[in-house]
Design a protein around this motif. Structure first.
Motif, PDB file in Angstrom:
ATOM      1  N   ASP A  45       0.949  -0.948   0.114  1.00  0.00           N
ATOM      2  CA  ASP A  45      -0.209  -0.051   0.195  1.00  0.00           C
ATOM      3  C   ASP A  45       1.052   1.206   0.469  1.00  0.00           C
ATOM      4  OD1 ASP A  45      -2.605   1.114   0.183  1.00  0.00           O
ATOM      5  OD2 ASP A  45      -1.877   1.791   2.067  1.00  0.00           O
ATOM      6  N   PHE A  46       1.952   0.798   0.519  1.00  0.00           N
ATOM      7  CA  PHE A  46       2.605   2.099   0.659  1.00  0.00           C
ATOM      8  C   PHE A  46       3.250   2.540  -0.652  1.00  0.00           C
ATOM      9  CE2 PHE A  46       5.963   5.333   1.913  1.00  0.00           C
ATOM     10  CZ  PHE A  46       7.145   4.961   1.699  1.00  0.00           C
ATOM     11  N   SER A  47       4.087   1.265  -1.076  1.00  0.00           N
ATOM     12  CA  SER A  47       4.080   2.138  -2.839  1.00  0.00           C
ATOM     13  C   SER A  47       3.568   2.541  -3.574  1.00  0.00           C
ATOM     14  CB  SER A  47       5.467   0.767  -3.317  1.00  0.00           C
ATOM     15  OG  SER A  47       4.629   0.031  -3.592  1.00  0.00           O
ATOM     16  N   ARG A  48       2.110   1.938  -3.432  1.00  0.00           N
ATOM     17  CA  ARG A  48       0.621   2.583  -4.449  1.00  0.00           C
ATOM     18  C   ARG A  48       0.578   3.951  -4.044  1.00  0.00           C
ATOM     19  NH1 ARG A  48      -3.765  -0.648  -2.965  1.00  0.00           N
ATOM     20  NH2 ARG A  48      -2.179  -2.353  -3.635  1.00  0.00           N
ATOM     21  N   ARG A  49       0.941   4.346  -2.576  1.00  0.00           N
ATOM     22  CA  ARG A  49       0.483   5.435  -2.316  1.00  0.00           C
ATOM     23  C   ARG A  49       1.289   6.397  -3.177  1.00  0.00           C
ATOM     24  NH1 ARG A  49      -0.610   4.325   2.523  1.00  0.00           N
ATOM     25  NH2 ARG A  49       1.444   4.712   3.741  1.00  0.00           N
ATOM     26  N   VAL A  50       2.680   5.922  -2.266  1.00  0.00           N
ATOM     27  CA  VAL A  50       4.042   6.935  -3.328  1.00  0.00           C
ATOM     28  C   VAL A  50       3.873   7.514  -4.322  1.00  0.00           C
ATOM     29  CG1 VAL A  50       6.682   7.190  -3.361  1.00  0.00           C
ATOM     30  CG2 VAL A  50       5.529   6.202  -1.458  1.00  0.00           C
ATOM     31  N   MET A  51       3.137   5.469  -5.537  1.00  0.00           N
ATOM     32  CA  MET A  51       3.337   5.732  -6.762  1.00  0.00           C
ATOM     33  C   MET A  51       2.080   6.845  -7.649  1.00  0.00           C
ATOM     34  SD  MET A  51       6.461   4.328  -7.752  1.00  0.00           S
ATOM     35  CE  MET A  51       5.312   3.922  -9.645  1.00  0.00           C
ATOM     36  N   ALA A  52       1.129   6.789  -6.393  1.00  0.00           N
ATOM     37  CA  ALA A  52      -0.122   7.421  -7.056  1.00  0.00           C
ATOM     38  C   ALA A  52       0.253   9.225  -6.989  1.00  0.00           C
ATOM     39  CB  ALA A  52      -0.610   6.838  -5.643  1.00  0.00           C
ATOM     40  N   ALA A  53       0.528   9.380  -5.755  1.00  0.00           N
ATOM     41  CA  ALA A  53       0.720  10.898  -5.049  1.00  0.00           C
ATOM     42  C   ALA A  53       2.193  11.042  -5.969  1.00  0.00           C
ATOM     43  CB  ALA A  53       1.945  10.711  -4.035  1.00  0.00           C
ATOM     44  N   LEU A  54       3.053  10.326  -6.657  1.00  0.00           N
ATOM     45  CA  LEU A  54       4.238  10.670  -7.870  1.00  0.00           C
ATOM     46  C   LEU A  54       3.173  11.344  -9.083  1.00  0.00           C
ATOM     47  CD1 LEU A  54       6.496   8.509  -7.274  1.00  0.00           C
ATOM     48  CD2 LEU A  54       6.907  10.760  -7.247  1.00  0.00           C
ATOM     49  N   ASP A  55       2.219  10.346  -9.823  1.00  0.00           N
ATOM     50  CA  ASP A  55       1.429  10.910 -10.484  1.00  0.00           C
ATOM     51  C   ASP A  55       0.827  11.511 -10.472  1.00  0.00           C
ATOM     52  OD1 ASP A  55       0.562   7.262 -11.499  1.00  0.00           O
ATOM     53  OD2 ASP A  55       2.546   7.899 -11.557  1.00  0.00           O
ATOM     54  N   ALA A  56      -0.307  12.098  -9.380  1.00  0.00           N
ATOM     55  CA  ALA A  56      -1.257  13.267  -9.511  1.00  0.00           C
ATOM     56  C   ALA A  56      -0.184  14.103  -8.683  1.00  0.00           C
ATOM     57  CB  ALA A  56      -1.274  13.205  -7.566  1.00  0.00           C
ATOM     58  N   GLU A  57       1.368  14.268  -8.743  1.00  0.00           N
ATOM     59  CA  GLU A  57       2.111  15.384  -8.704  1.00  0.00           C
ATOM     60  C   GLU A  57       1.774  15.869  -9.628  1.00  0.00           C
ATOM     61  OE1 GLU A  57       3.734  15.961  -5.125  1.00  0.00           O
ATOM     62  OE2 GLU A  57       4.576  17.519  -5.923  1.00  0.00           O
ATOM     63  N   PRO A  58       2.060  17.088 -10.221  1.00  0.00           N
ATOM     64  CA  PRO A  58       2.159  17.840 -11.747  1.00  0.00           C
ATOM     65  C   PRO A  58       3.733  17.841 -11.533  1.00  0.00           C
ATOM     66  CG  PRO A  58       1.260  19.531  -9.427  1.00  0.00           C
ATOM     67  CD  PRO A  58       1.619  18.416 -10.222  1.00  0.00           C
ATOM     68  N   THR A  59       4.292  17.375 -12.920  1.00  0.00           N
ATOM     69  CA  THR A  59       5.463  17.658 -13.075  1.00  0.00           C
ATOM     70  C   THR A  59       6.031  18.657 -13.887  1.00  0.00           C
ATOM     71  OG1 THR A  59       5.569  15.886 -13.324  1.00  0.00           O
ATOM     72  CG2 THR A  59       7.162  16.015 -14.367  1.00  0.00           C
ATOM     73  N   VAL A  60       6.812  19.990 -13.385  1.00  0.00           N
ATOM     74  CA  VAL A  60       7.446  20.471 -13.484  1.00  0.00           C
ATOM     75  C   VAL A  60       8.240  21.172 -14.772  1.00  0.00           C
ATOM     76  CG1 VAL A  60       6.464  21.944 -11.976  1.00  0.00           C
ATOM     77  CG2 VAL A  60       8.374  21.265 -11.481  1.00  0.00           C
ATOM     78  N   LEU A  61       9.203  19.952 -14.992  1.00  0.00           N
ATOM     79  CA  LEU A  61      10.212  19.770 -14.955  1.00  0.00           C
ATOM     80  C   LEU A  61      10.361  19.824 -17.237  1.00  0.00           C
ATOM     81  CD1 LEU A  61      11.277  16.187 -14.128  1.00  0.00           C
ATOM     82  CD2 LEU A  61      13.150  18.762 -13.823  1.00  0.00           C
ATOM     83  N   ALA A  62      10.600  20.772 -17.513  1.00  0.00           N
ATOM     84  CA  ALA A  62      10.823  20.809 -18.456  1.00  0.00           C
ATOM     85  C   ALA A  62      10.569  20.120 -19.568  1.00  0.00           C
ATOM     86  CB  ALA A  62      11.658  21.833 -19.227  1.00  0.00           C
ATOM     87  N   PRO A  63      11.062  18.270 -19.961  1.00  0.00           N
ATOM     88  CA  PRO A  63      11.706  17.823 -21.151  1.00  0.00           C
ATOM     89  C   PRO A  63      10.194  16.798 -21.088  1.00  0.00           C
ATOM     90  CG  PRO A  63      12.838  17.176 -18.679  1.00  0.00           C
ATOM     91  CD  PRO A  63      12.615  18.516 -18.842  1.00  0.00           C
ATOM     92  N   ASN A  64       8.886  17.392 -20.248  1.00  0.00           N
ATOM     93  CA  ASN A  64       7.626  16.937 -19.542  1.00  0.00           C
ATOM     94  C   ASN A  64       6.880  16.440 -21.216  1.00  0.00           C
ATOM     95  OD1 ASN A  64       5.924  14.781 -17.795  1.00  0.00           O
ATOM     96  ND2 ASN A  64       5.037  16.160 -17.711  1.00  0.00           N
TER      97      ASN A  64
END
Lengths: 164, 335
Positions: A54-73
Motif C-alpha cells: 500500500d505504501f509504494s502504491r501511495r507513493v506512486m499515486a502521489a507521484l502521478d498526482a504531482e504536476p511535473t514541472v520539469l521542462a522535458p515533460n
C-alpha cells in the motif's frame, strides 16, 4: 524487458542505455507494476521489509498526482509516441529523462527513510544539527525568564505569528 | 646650582601633583559614569513618562508605545506593540505592576491573557544594584548626543572578558532616563538596538490608561506557562563563565513537550543565559551544534541521554562553555 528493469533497479544495468525502461515504467501498465514490485522485493531482500504494498502504491499515486514541472515533460509525451521511429531524439533526451528517474528514486529513498524512522523509535536517534530547526519554545522561555530583557514580549509576538 | 636644584625639585613636585590629578580625574570619571548609570536605573522606575521606542534585533523591528507611572512607590507600565504585522488593529498590550506582567494578545479569534513574572524591561534595563556589573564591565564616557530631541550622556559598558557583549547607553542629560541602548559585539558592531523616537514627561496622576481595552465581541482566555520553583538539583554546572551566577532554577511544562524541562538562569547583572535540560524520549531527535538568531546564541549538546540547550544574548563562547560544563551528579547535589 522485465529482466532489464530488474537489473536497472539493482544497479546492474547501463544507466545511459536505460531510457526506454524508464519511459515504459512511467507509461503505466505492466511495466509500472513491475517497477513497484521489484522495488518492494528489493527492499524485502535487503531487510527493509516493513514497507507495505500500500505504501509504494501511495507513493506512486502521489507521484502521478504531482504536476511535473520539469521542462522535458512535454516532449516525453511525443517521445512515447515516436518511441519506435525516432530513437536518436530519445538519446538526446536521455540525461533529462534520467533526472526524472533520479528524482523518482530520491522520493522512494526519502519515503523509505521516513518509514523506517517510525519503526526505529525504540532506540535513541542519532543527533542532528540544531541549525535545522529553531528551538522556538526555548527561545521564548529564555526571553520570558531573563532578569533583563530588551523586549521579550515584542519578539514573542513574531514567533507566535510564525508558529501559526 | 642651588637654584637649578630647586627648580628641578619644583619640576618633580609639579609633575607629581600633575600625575596625581590625572589619576584622580580618571577615578572621578569612572565614578561619575557609575553614578550616572545608577541615576539611569532609578529614573526608569521613578519617573512618569510616555513615549514610543523602536526595538531592532537582526531583521526584526517593532515599535512600542510605553506609558509609565510611579504612584507613591507603586509602579505601573503599559506597553502597546504598535506594529504587529498580521494582527494590525489589535495591538498586543503588556501591563506590568509590581512583580507581575500581564500580556493581552490576539490569537486567531480569541484574546489570550498571559501572566508572567516581572522582568527588567526597557527602559528599566539596568539593575538598581550595579555591584555585579562593576565586576564584569568598565565604563567609558563618550561625547554627548541628541536622542528623541533630548540631550543624552553617552556611556559605554566595556566587558572585561570575552564572555559578554558590550553596551552603549544613552542617558537623558536632565532626568537620567535611558533613551537608547545598543548591544555591541567584540568588533563594536551593533547586534541589538532599542531607542526612544519620541518621549515626554507626564505631569498628571491620572491612571485611567492602566486597563486593557476590552473588546466585548471577543472571547478572552487565560494561558499560563506553569513554572515551578526548583529547590533540589542533581545537575551541576561545574565551571560557569566568570561573572555569571545562577539566579533561578525552575521546572517548566512547555507546549509540545511530553516531559517537564529544567531551566536554570545565569546572569552577570545585565546579560543572561538560560540552560534547558530535557530527558530524551522515544522518537525525539537529539540536537547538537550551534546557531545564531539575531543577537541570540544557541548551543545544543547531549549528555547522558539528556538534551542540553543553552540560549542567551551572549557570545558563542559563553553558551558553549555552559553547555560543556553541565554534569549530572545524583548523590553529591547537596550544595
Amino acid at each position: 524487458m522485465k529482466d532489464q528493469l530488474s537489473a536497472l533497479i539493482d544497479g546492474e544495468y547501463d544507466i545511459s542505455d536505460s531510457e526506454h525502461l524508464i519511459t515504459s515504467a512511467k507509461s503505466g501498465g505492466e511495466m509500472k507494476n513491475c517497477w513497484a514490485h521489484y522495488h518492494l522485493i528489493g527492499d524485502a531482500m535487503r531487510g527493509d521489509g516493513v514497507m507495505s504494498n500500500d505504501f509504494s502504491r501511495r507513493v506512486m499515486a502521489a507521484l502521478d498526482a504531482e504536476p511535473t514541472v520539469l521542462a522535458p515533460n512535454a516532449t516525453t509525451v511525443s517521445l512515447q509516441a515516436n518511441q519506435q521511429s525516432d530513437y536518436k531524439k530519445i538519446t538526446k533526451q536521455s540525461t533529462k529523462l534520467w533526472s526524472v528517474a533520479a528524482s523518482v528514486a530520491a522520493v522512494m529513498f526519502v519515503g523509505v527513510m521516513m518509514f523506517q524512522q517510525q519503526f526505529s523509535q525504540t532506540e535513541q536517534l542519532a543527533p542532528v544539527e540544531i541549525a535545522q530547526s529553531i528551538p522556538t519554545e526555548y527561545l521564548q522561555a529564555h526571553q520570558a525568564a531573563a532578569p533583563s530583557s530588551a523586549a521579550y514580549y515584542i519578539q514573542n509576538a513574531s514567533y507566535a505569528e510564525s508558529k501559526k | 646650582m642651588l637654584q637649578f636644584k630647586n627648580a628641578l625639585r619644583f619640576c618633580i613636585l609639579g609633575f607629581g601633583v600633575f600625575s596625581l590629578s590625572i589619576f584622580s580625574i580618571s577615578c572621578i570619571a569612572a565614578d561619575d559614569a557609575w553614578l550616572a548609570l545608577q541615576k539611569t536605573a532609578y529614573a526608569a522606575r521613578e519617573l512618569n513618562y510616555q513615549g514610543v521606542f523602536v526595538y531592532q534585533n537582526g531583521k526584526q523591528s517593532r515599535s512600542v508605545q510605553i506609558t509609565h507611572m510611579n504612584n507613591n512607590g507603586q509602579e505601573m507600565t503599559r506597553n502597546l506593540v504598535l506594529d504587529n504585522g498580521a494582527q494590525a488593529g489589535q495591538p498586543r498590550e503588556v501591563y506590568s505592576q509590581g512583580n507581575d506582567i500581564l500580556i493581552v494578545r490576539p490569537k486567531n479569534e480569541k484574546m489570550v491573557i498571559e501572566k508572567r513574572r516581572g522582568q527588567n524591561l526597557f527602559p528599566a534595563m539596568l539593575p538598581t544594584d550595579l555591584q555585579s556589573l562593576k565586576a564584569s564591565y568598565n565604563t567609558r564616557v563618550l561625547a554627548t548626543e541628541m536622542i528623541a530631541g533630548r540631550g543624552a550622556q553617552v556611556i559605554e559598558l566595556i566587558p572585561n572578558d570575552t564572555f559578554r557583549y558590550g553596551y552603549k547607553i544613552w542617558a537623558d542629560a536632565e532626568f537620567g532616563l535611558l533613551l537608547k541602548m545598543t548591544l555591541l559585539d567584540s568588533k563594536k558592531q551593533t547586534l541589538e538596538q532599542i531607542e526612544f523616537t519620541q518621549l515626554s514627561m507626564l505631569n498628571s496622576q491620572d491612571a485611567n490608561w492602566f486597563q486593557p481595552k476590552i473588546d466585548v465581541k471577543k472571547n478572552y482566555v487565560t494561558e499560563d506557562v506553569s513554572a515551578v520553583n526548583h529547590v533540589d538539583t542533581s545537575w551541576i554546572v561545574a565551571e560557569l563563565p566568570t561573572g555569571y551566577v545562577k539566579v533561578d532554577h525552575v521546572t517548566l511544562n512547555l507546549p509540545g513537550k511530553t516531559t517537564p524541562v529544567d531551566q536554570m538562569i545565569f546572569s552577570d547583572g545585565i546579560a543572561s543565559v538560560s540552560l534547558f535540560i530535557e530527558p530524551i524520549t522515544k522518537g525525539m531527535h537529539p540536537k547538537m551544534g550551534h546557531m545564531l538568531i539575531g543577537s541570540t546564541n544557541i548551543c545544543a549538546n547531549v549528555i547522558d541521554s539528556y538534551q542540553i540547550t543553552v540560549v542567551g544574548e551572549v557570545p558563542e563562547a559563553t553558551v558553549m562553555q555552559i553547555a560543556k560544563a553541565v554534569t549530572f551528579k545524583k548523590q553529591t547535589a547537596l550544595k
